[in-house]
Design a protein around this motif. Structure first.
Motif, PDB file in Angstrom:
ATOM      1  N   ILE A 153       0.845  -1.196   0.000  1.00 48.45           N
ATOM      2  CA  ILE A 153       0.000   0.000   0.000  1.00 48.45           C
ATOM      3  C   ILE A 153       0.881   1.246   0.000  1.00 48.45           C
ATOM      4  O   ILE A 153       0.652   2.203  -0.743  1.00 48.45           O
ATOM      5  CB  ILE A 153      -0.927   0.023   1.233  1.00 48.45           C
ATOM      6  N   THR A 154       1.904   1.205   0.829  1.00 54.18           N
ATOM      7  CA  THR A 154       2.795   2.350   0.931  1.00 54.18           C
ATOM      8  C   THR A 154       3.426   2.640  -0.424  1.00 54.18           C
ATOM      9  O   THR A 154       3.493   3.786  -0.866  1.00 54.18           O
ATOM     10  CB  THR A 154       3.913   2.048   1.946  1.00 54.18           C
ATOM     11  N   LEU A 155       3.873   1.573  -1.051  1.00 53.07           N
ATOM     12  CA  LEU A 155       4.547   1.716  -2.326  1.00 53.07           C
ATOM     13  C   LEU A 155       3.627   2.411  -3.329  1.00 53.07           C
ATOM     14  O   LEU A 155       4.049   3.252  -4.121  1.00 53.07           O
ATOM     15  CB  LEU A 155       4.891   0.311  -2.834  1.00 53.07           C
ATOM     16  N   MET A 156       2.380   2.053  -3.276  1.00 55.96           N
ATOM     17  CA  MET A 156       1.475   2.504  -4.322  1.00 55.96           C
ATOM     18  C   MET A 156       0.814   3.825  -4.013  1.00 55.96           C
ATOM     19  O   MET A 156       0.559   4.607  -4.917  1.00 55.96           O
ATOM     20  CB  MET A 156       0.396   1.454  -4.498  1.00 55.96           C
ATOM     21  N   THR A 157       0.500   4.101  -2.762  1.00 52.07           N
ATOM     22  CA  THR A 157      -0.310   5.287  -2.488  1.00 52.07           C
ATOM     23  C   THR A 157       0.447   6.397  -1.786  1.00 52.07           C
ATOM     24  O   THR A 157      -0.115   7.443  -1.537  1.00 52.07           O
ATOM     25  CB  THR A 157      -1.527   4.921  -1.612  1.00 52.07           C
ATOM     26  N   ARG A 158       1.714   6.184  -1.482  1.00 54.16           N
ATOM     27  CA  ARG A 158       2.406   7.231  -0.717  1.00 54.16           C
ATOM     28  C   ARG A 158       2.569   8.473  -1.581  1.00 54.16           C
ATOM     29  O   ARG A 158       2.746   8.381  -2.804  1.00 54.16           O
ATOM     30  CB  ARG A 158       3.750   6.714  -0.222  1.00 54.16           C
ATOM     31  N   PRO A 159       2.490   9.637  -0.949  1.00 56.18           N
ATOM     32  CA  PRO A 159       2.680  10.881  -1.707  1.00 56.18           C
ATOM     33  C   PRO A 159       4.157  11.060  -2.081  1.00 56.18           C
ATOM     34  O   PRO A 159       5.024  10.376  -1.540  1.00 56.18           O
ATOM     35  CB  PRO A 159       2.236  11.968  -0.732  1.00 56.18           C
ATOM     36  N   PHE A 160       4.396  11.970  -2.978  1.00 50.16           N
ATOM     37  CA  PHE A 160       5.769  12.224  -3.413  1.00 50.16           C
ATOM     38  C   PHE A 160       6.688  12.444  -2.230  1.00 50.16           C
ATOM     39  O   PHE A 160       6.359  13.187  -1.317  1.00 50.16           O
ATOM     40  CB  PHE A 160       5.847  13.489  -4.286  1.00 50.16           C
ATOM     41  N   GLY A 161       7.827  11.812  -2.272  1.00 48.86           N
ATOM     42  CA  GLY A 161       8.839  12.132  -1.276  1.00 48.86           C
ATOM     43  C   GLY A 161       8.706  11.396   0.033  1.00 48.86           C
ATOM     44  O   GLY A 161       9.515  11.580   0.926  1.00 48.86           O
ATOM     45  N   TRP A 162       7.670  10.571   0.182  1.00 48.68           N
ATOM     46  CA  TRP A 162       7.560   9.821   1.432  1.00 48.68           C
ATOM     47  C   TRP A 162       8.095   8.411   1.205  1.00 48.68           C
ATOM     48  O   TRP A 162       7.399   7.540   0.702  1.00 48.68           O
ATOM     49  CB  TRP A 162       6.115   9.774   1.917  1.00 48.68           C
ATOM     50  N   ASP A 163       9.343   8.226   1.583  1.00 48.36           N
ATOM     51  CA  ASP A 163       9.939   6.902   1.458  1.00 48.36           C
ATOM     52  C   ASP A 163      10.033   6.265   2.826  1.00 48.36           C
ATOM     53  O   ASP A 163      10.838   6.670   3.647  1.00 48.36           O
ATOM     54  CB  ASP A 163      11.358   6.999   0.883  1.00 48.36           C
ATOM     55  N   THR A 164       9.213   5.273   3.084  1.00 48.21           N
ATOM     56  CA  THR A 164       9.302   4.620   4.386  1.00 48.21           C
ATOM     57  C   THR A 164      10.435   3.604   4.356  1.00 48.21           C
ATOM     58  O   THR A 164      11.009   3.317   3.314  1.00 48.21           O
ATOM     59  CB  THR A 164       7.994   3.910   4.747  1.00 48.21           C
ATOM     60  N   LEU A 165      10.713   3.055   5.525  1.00 47.80           N
ATOM     61  CA  LEU A 165      11.774   2.050   5.625  1.00 47.80           C
ATOM     62  C   LEU A 165      11.444   0.836   4.765  1.00 47.80           C
ATOM     63  O   LEU A 165      12.299   0.287   4.079  1.00 47.80           O
ATOM     64  CB  LEU A 165      11.943   1.621   7.082  1.00 47.80           C
ATOM     65  N   ALA A 166      10.166   0.419   4.833  1.00 44.83           N
ATOM     66  CA  ALA A 166       9.768  -0.770   4.080  1.00 44.83           C
ATOM     67  C   ALA A 166      10.019  -0.547   2.589  1.00 44.83           C
ATOM     68  O   ALA A 166      10.464  -1.441   1.879  1.00 44.83           O
ATOM     69  CB  ALA A 166       8.301  -1.087   4.335  1.00 44.83           C
ATOM     70  N   VAL A 167       9.730   0.653   2.112  1.00 45.83           N
ATOM     71  CA  VAL A 167       9.949   0.965   0.706  1.00 45.83           C
ATOM     72  C   VAL A 167      11.428   0.853   0.365  1.00 45.83           C
ATOM     73  O   VAL A 167      11.806   0.285  -0.659  1.00 45.83           O
ATOM     74  CB  VAL A 167       9.431   2.384   0.385  1.00 45.83           C
ATOM     75  N   ARG A 168      12.268   1.349   1.243  1.00 47.53           N
ATOM     76  CA  ARG A 168      13.708   1.258   0.991  1.00 47.53           C
ATOM     77  C   ARG A 168      14.174  -0.196   0.961  1.00 47.53           C
ATOM     78  O   ARG A 168      14.941  -0.599   0.093  1.00 47.53           O
ATOM     79  CB  ARG A 168      14.491   2.027   2.054  1.00 47.53           C
ATOM     80  N   VAL A 169      13.682  -0.970   1.921  1.00 47.27           N
ATOM     81  CA  VAL A 169      14.054  -2.384   1.940  1.00 47.27           C
ATOM     82  C   VAL A 169      13.639  -3.037   0.626  1.00 47.27           C
ATOM     83  O   VAL A 169      14.403  -3.757  -0.007  1.00 47.27           O
ATOM     84  CB  VAL A 169      13.380  -3.122   3.118  1.00 47.27           C
ATOM     85  N   PHE A 170      12.425  -2.731   0.200  1.00 40.71           N
ATOM     86  CA  PHE A 170      11.929  -3.329  -1.032  1.00 40.71           C
ATOM     87  C   PHE A 170      12.816  -2.955  -2.214  1.00 40.71           C
ATOM     88  O   PHE A 170      13.222  -3.789  -3.009  1.00 40.71           O
ATOM     89  CB  PHE A 170      10.498  -2.876  -1.296  1.00 40.71           C
ATOM     90  N   GLN A 171      13.103  -1.662  -2.324  1.00 40.70           N
ATOM     91  CA  GLN A 171      13.882  -1.211  -3.472  1.00 40.70           C
ATOM     92  C   GLN A 171      15.225  -1.922  -3.539  1.00 40.70           C
ATOM     93  O   GLN A 171      15.703  -2.280  -4.605  1.00 40.70           O
ATOM     94  CB  GLN A 171      14.090   0.309  -3.409  1.00 40.70           C
ATOM     95  N   LEU A 172      15.814  -2.143  -2.379  1.00 32.87           N
ATOM     96  CA  LEU A 172      17.130  -2.782  -2.374  1.00 32.87           C
ATOM     97  C   LEU A 172      17.032  -4.286  -2.582  1.00 32.87           C
ATOM     98  O   LEU A 172      17.840  -4.883  -3.292  1.00 32.87           O
ATOM     99  CB  LEU A 172      17.851  -2.465  -1.061  1.00 32.87           C
ATOM    100  N   THR A 173      16.021  -4.906  -1.986  1.00 33.75           N
ATOM    101  CA  THR A 173      15.959  -6.364  -2.079  1.00 33.75           C
ATOM    102  C   THR A 173      15.527  -6.841  -3.459  1.00 33.75           C
ATOM    103  O   THR A 173      15.932  -7.916  -3.875  1.00 33.75           O
ATOM    104  CB  THR A 173      14.994  -6.960  -1.040  1.00 33.75           C
ATOM    105  N   THR A 174      14.697  -6.070  -4.154  1.00 39.41           N
ATOM    106  CA  THR A 174      14.277  -6.533  -5.485  1.00 39.41           C
ATOM    107  C   THR A 174      15.494  -6.730  -6.370  1.00 39.41           C
ATOM    108  O   THR A 174      15.466  -7.527  -7.293  1.00 39.41           O
ATOM    109  CB  THR A 174      13.349  -5.530  -6.209  1.00 39.41           C
TER     110      THR A 174
END
Lengths: 345, 537, 345
Positions: free
Chosen positions: B486-507
């Motif tokens: 949900i965060t990945l898809m609906t977060r507003p510009f510039g809001w990078d949560t920890l989970a998003v960062r983990v995802f970006q790196l692990t993919t």
């Protein structure tokens, strides 16, 4: 605790207000919204560069291409996106079919991107290329001369092939190319043949296939070229060791050439800033940017003037399959159906 | 509530209609995303339906069934035995284990999955240290991962029940000559069935909605079918149809839990006097430590240890964007918790005031969000809100506000709304349970003193529910910290949560670099988890 | 039968039980009386084996149950207990609850025995009911039957009447006493109400702050309390100032009283004398008059609060056919067998 959470809420609200403020200030200045599936460090570097050089504020939305396309569709004419970046042609073609992209006619861009790597009407352009190649461990395996990807369905390879799941777009793209070359039926029997030859159930990503290869679980792995680059450069000593031990083999050199898939970009249908979007595309296609893609992410540049990273160059040059990328996109769904029929997980 | 005077009754009835309407209104807002998905049952699937039924559904449903059974049983075993042991025995380390057992709640499934692969698989830590490796990335492996990271739901629910509801029954059984194991079989287990079922329901809802871990392990589940038909086949229609079927499946699970819970209604007096009889030593203590220790190690220390090892090999350096991501994650999670508590309180009280059975049943639909793959929720919200929102924005633009833009989608508001829809079940559970325990005597007293419904709630009932509300909020906080799609898809510009960062790196397989933000998620989640387990003491 | 020898128990530093001793002969009913928090529940739990003691010994006959180095586990002690909340198993019927205690017997015998005990507590016709279908008093009896069924060497009851209303207590107290006597069961009961205690118990002890202040027969405890706290705790009464005037003689403002004193005090010692309501007898012929300040109707008697001419307040229980209005002066007489006196500090 209550007071604390209450306080936090206020802070969030304030923070969200203040984060919008600068946007209003630069309203006069330029703003560009990028919907991208790519999440590489190299991209962030290039984006920052663009912001600086053109005094533009980039809003980057990072999610899977499908989610982004769904978003664009729902947002319709209010969609803030200026460009859509994906890591495959299939999605770009689908976006084109759904009317999410607008045609762009820009001689400078067209001069850089070869015609088989872009949409005829200019709905999208390739940014980088990745080769779908065969990885093997040269210390204990020799591959026959003139091996074609088609040969992997032969019983001789039983229990020797490592490959990831069919959910992966690179596999879908590869199969789409085989459908174009040989038709659906033989593509299906190829997929069935490969499934029968798999060393293990498909799992993990391309890196994992190469690690399994190194551990001796199979004799060859079908992988995307840039993953090998990442392994070689890995901070993890074991991964680097795997990377060094593995050799890349480009198949189909005597025939249609090795399959190449792309990462590409298109201008959104309702882009508020279509012109700036073209500048942005040109920026990403410029020689320096292309060299960043190549050196930081081990992708093959689309711009022929760009120097290929020495590591990539060391794998040798090869003959590319020049089947139209647009056709790959058009056959993507069929490829998925064939995979399912062949029970390729 | 019974009212004798007919005059009185008509008066009360009017209020009921008002609250019924309010409840339905609130529920509509909360379940619109789910409704917009369920509605697709009537639209039917897309053109690839036959293909999906032939090639995907049989094996995918089979896998899902295996996962439900396997992780259901494993999570029950991992949760119930330690819960019983820590509530009835004392041994060296029992106090510590009692709260350590909750810790896996702070580790997201997908991180446990990465860590298990990184530890057991070929080329993993085990391989490097002892030259052996175990195939984890398959259905049994996934069952292990899901069970070890989700069992605390069962554990918490069972432990509360054992140590607060039936202490005297357990002790009576011991006095009547039953040993610990006999008491467990004859008294604890039969009585705790509803409590276990309640915890298990949460586990199964998470199992059904999991995508991250099963995707990485290459196990194809019902969720995979949803993603495949939507993304690979480009048929959102079919995906939504499948999601609707999933909703029905979950409704069945909920109904199953209700029947287990509802068949016999026992009420227990609060009895918390534990035994402090014997400090178990020797074998008996060793077995206790083992039974309680295995889940903790498997669900917490192993994944966290693997992450730490990755982080160390990468070299720990706290960059400013890690700090900002942490701050943003915490802010978002805290706000979502507050809103989720408020929403749950409203649903609970509105439902009660409406005193309408149908509405009461309907209110359970608001819990469906927890069981759907998060991406489906995000899309559901977008589908449901964007149409009207677009109209409003267009109208604003043509009426003197040329700068008007989306205010739900792409904004914090939309993100928080999505979280609340997804995690309402989490905040609703403890609050509803506490409200039921509280009964309506106090409310009646307060009303005889002349306070209206709302005043009663604000002055009497909510203050009493404060503790449960805090528990609910903490649970939501942990869940939001871990939330990814949900965060990945609906977060507003510039809001990078920890989970998003983990995802970006692990993919991209950058485990080492993902380890630090992953640890930050665990760390931020630990704080409330520890508060939670402390509070229960 | 039960010997408790100077046991101590502590959770933290503060002892919950501090060198508590008592001894209960076989077949007798003992009662631990004390305000809430005095440690009486803990004492029962130590005897039952739910708590460990840090000093002293607990013995049942010749068997050592607990000492600071030994702890027999609860299930081996053969001690029955009726919990304050009854601790019935809600998923079992009344009969099954009692059978539950008879697991060492063959199933059929257990069923018959269970019926026998249900009959003993007068619940034969409720055998098939579940606990939630029984009243509080009935649940209490089921719990009692369950505790008695395995013929424990000792029965413990924790506040057996705390959840019952007053009318029920009297009857149940008598019934339980009869039943225990009939079965010859040794029992120890924790209570906070002295009426209940005297109705049920042979021996009574008063526990305060973890210390056993006095362990004695019910009669002696009432009439010869060891200290003021006990005296106040086990019954109503007023204290009068007085002075010792020789062996078994005390002079007060109401005249000189005679009666046996527990400890001889030297002549001239200033003392407080306890006058219980039954020590002050109404006698119309008496010259000593006191004014009725208030009265409580207790059914068979009145409890009058009286004020003497000299200003002292007295309590007197008077048969209820002597109905005097407030304000009237009535004749009273002191009738003291024992004089409870404590030297004034």
């Amino acid at each position: 605790m209550y007071r604390l959470t209450g306080l936090l809420t206020i802070v969030v609200l304030l923070a969200s207000c203040s984060s919008e403020e600068p946007q209003e200030h630069v309203q006069e200045a330029q703003e560009l919204t990028v919907y991208t599936h790519r999440h590489y460090e190299a991209d962030q570097e290039l984006f920052a560069q663009f912001e600086k050089e053109h005094n533009v504020k980039l809003n980057v939305v990072n999610a899977s291409a499908d989610e982004l396309m769904n978003k664009m569709k729902s947002e319709g004419e209010l969609c803030p996106a200026d460009v859509l970046i994906t890591v495959d042609a299939g999605r770009l073609q689908r976006a084109t079919d759904q009317g999410l992209l607008q045609p762009t006619s820009n001689p400078a861009i067209e001069a850089i991107v070869p015609s088989h790597l872009r949409d005829a009407q200019g709905h999208w352009f390739a940014l980088t290329k990745r080769a779908r190649a065969i990885a093997y461990n040269a210390s204990n395996t020799t591959l026959p001369e003139g091996l074609a990807i088609e040969d992997l369905a032969a019983p001789a390879w039983k229990g020797k092939i490592l490959v990831r799941s069919s959910e992966n777009i690179y596999n879908q793209s590869l199969l789409a190319s085989l459908i174009i070359h040989h038709g659906r039926d033989s593509a299906l029997s190829w997929a069935q043949g490969v499934v029968a030859n798999m060393a293990r159930e498909p799992k993990g990503n391309d890196r994992d296939q190469m690690k399994a290869l190194y551990a001796g679980e199979g004799e060859l792995a079908i992988v995307n070229s840039y993953y090998l680059g990442k392994l070689v450069q890995s901070e993890d000593s074991l991964e680097a060791e795997v990377g060094k031990a593995i050799t890349l083999y480009f198949p189909n050199q005597d025939g249609h050439g090795a399959h190449v898939n792309i990462s590409g970009i298109g201008v959104a249908k309702h882009a508020p800033n279509a012109e700036l979007a073209q500048t942005f595309i040109a920026h990403l296609l410029s020689v320096p940017s292309q060299e960043v893609f190549s050196s930081a992410n081990f992708e093959y540049p689309v711009n022929s003037n760009a120097t290929v990273d020495p590591l990539l160059a060391s794998w040798g040059s090869f003959k590319e399959d020049d089947v139209s990328i647009a056709a790959l996109g058009a056959h993507n769904k069929e490829a998925v159906l064939v995979f399912d029929e062949a029970q390729w997980k | 509530m019974k009212h004798s005077g007919s005059k009185n009754r008509t008066h009360v009835k009017n209020t009921h209609y008002g609250w019924t309407a309010a409840t339905i209104g609130l529920l509509l807002v909360l379940i619109v995303p789910v409704l917009s998905i369920v509605a697709n049952i009537w639209n039917g699937p897309g053109e690839s339906w036959d293909h999906i039924v032939t090639y995907l559904l049989p094996s995918y449903s089979y896998n899902t069934l295996l996962l439900i059974l396997g992780s259901g049983i494993a999570a029950t075993v991992l949760g119930v035995f330690p819960a019983y042991i820590v509530s009835t025995r004392e041994f060296a380390g029992s106090k510590v284990l009692e709260w350590l057992l909750v810790l896996p709640l702070a580790v997201p499934n997908y991180i446990t999955a990465y860590a298990y692969a990184g530890f057991f698989e070929n080329g993993g830590s085990l391989h490097r240290a002892f030259d052996i490796y175990i195939d984890m990335m398959n259905t049994p492996g996934l069952i292990v991962v899901l069970a070890t990271s989700l069992y605390p739901y069962v554990y918490l629910s069972a432990r509360t029940f054992f140590s607060e509801s039936i202490q005297s029954q357990l002790q009576a059984s011991r006095l009547l000559g039953y040993n610990g194991w006999q008491t467990f079989r004859k008294v604890a287990l039969p009585l705790a069935r509803p409590a276990i079922a309640a915890g298990l329901l949460l586990v199964l809802m998470e199992v059904v909605s999991d995508y991250g871990a099963s995707h990485y392990f290459g196990v194809q589940t019902f969720s995979t079918a949803i993603f495949r038909s939507w993304f690979s086949l480009g048929e959102p229609q079919t995906a939504l149809f499948l999601s609707a079927i999933l909703c029905v499946l979950v409704l069945l699970l909920i109904a199953g839990e209700r029947t287990i819970r509802g068949r016999k209604k026992f009420s227990f007096r609060h009895s918390t006097l534990r035994t402090h009889a014997k400090l178990h030593k020797g074998w008996s203590a060793l077995i206790s430590v083992a039974v309680c220790g295995v889940p903790v190690v498997a669900g917490f220390f192993l994944p966290v240890g693997q992450m730490l090892w990755w982080a160390l090999t990468h070299g720990i350096s706290v960059e400013s964007d890690l700090i900002s991501a942490t701050v943003q994650s915490v802010l978002i999670a805290a706000s979502a918790s507050v809103i989720a508590i408020a929403a749950a309180l409203c649903v609970v009280f509105f439902t009660r005031w409406s005193a309408n059975k149908t509405v009461n049943t309907l209110s359970k639909a608001a819990l469906l969000g927890y069981s759907l793959p998060a991406v489906v929720i995000a899309v559901g919200i977008m589908t449901a809100t964007i149409g009207p929102e677009k109209e409003i924005v267009l109208w604003l633009r043509s009426n003197g506000f040329p700068d008007a833009n989306f205010f739900i989608n792409n904004s914090l508001l939309g993100l928080l709304f999505a979280y609340v829809v997804r995690f309402l079940a989490v905040s609703y559970g403890p609050i509803e349970a506490a409200e039921q325990r509280q009964g309506d005597t106090l409310a009646k007293v307060s009303r005889t003193l002349g306070y209206a419904n709302v005043a009663t709630a604000v002055k009497v009932q909510i203050p009493i529910l404060k503790r449960s509300a805090l528990v609910a909020g903490l649970l939501v906080f942990v869940d939001v910290m871990k939330e990814l799609p949900i965060t990945l898809m609906t977060r507003p510009f510039g809001w990078d949560t920890l989970a998003v960062r983990v995802f970006q790196l692990t993919t991209e397989g950058e485990w080492q670099r993902a380890a630090l933000p992953a640890l930050a998620i665990v760390l931020a989640g630990l704080v409330p988890v520890v508060i939670l387990s402390r509070r229960n003491d | 039968m039960l010997e408790i020898n100077a046991i101590s128990h502590r959770y933290t530093e503060e002892p919950v039980l501090d060198e508590v001793s008592l001894s209960l002969e076989g077949g007798r009913i003992g009662c631990i009386l004390g305000p809430s928090g005095c440690g009486k529940t803990t004492l029962l739990r130590c005897i039952a084996g739910f708590e460990q003691i840090s000093a002293g010994e607990i013995r049942a006959g010749a068997t050592l149950l607990s000492s600071n180095s030994m702890h027999m586990s609860a299930e081996e002690r053969r001690i029955g207990m009726v919990f304050q909340d009854y601790a019935l198993l809600p998923h079992l019927t009344a009969q099954q609850n009692v059978s539950f205690a008879l697991h060492r017997q063959p199933k059929r015998d257990a069923r018959l025995l269970a019926m026998k005990f249900l009959k003993l507590v007068g619940l034969a016709e409720f055998a098939a009911r579940y606990p939630h279908e029984l009243s509080g008093g009935q649940q209490q009896r089921v719990a009692l039957a369950r505790a008695l069924a395995p013929e424990p060497r000792l029965l413990l009851m924790d506040e057996p009447f705390s959840n019952l209303d007053a009318s029920l207590r009297q009857d149940l107290g008598q019934e339980i006493r009869q039943l225990l006597t009939q079965l010859g069961t040794t029992a120890l009961v924790a209570m906070h109400d002295h009426h209940d205690a005297f109705a049920l118990a042979d021996d009574v002890g008063v526990l305060r702050g973890g210390r056993m202040l006095q362990w004695d027969s019910a009669y002696r405890l009432y009439h010869r309390p060891a200290d003021r706290f006990i005296a106040d705790f086990v019954g109503k009464g007023v204290w009068l100032e007085g002075r010792v005037r020789g062996e078994n003689l005390v002079e007060t403002e109401l005249g000189t009283m005679s009666g046996r004193m527990e400890e001889p005090l030297t002549e001239g010692t200033s003392v407080d004398v306890l006058l219980r309501p039954d020590d002050v007898v109404h006698d119309d012929d008496s010259l000593m008059k006191a004014e009725v300040i208030s009265k409580q109707f207790k059914g068979s008697e009145f409890l009058y609060e009286l004020k003497t001419v000299s200003g002292a307040t007295l309590l007197s229980s008077v048969p209820s056919h002597h109905n005097h209005p407030v304000g009237e002066a009535i004749g009273i007489r002191l009738e003291t067998d024992h004089i409870v006196v404590f030297a004034r500090q």
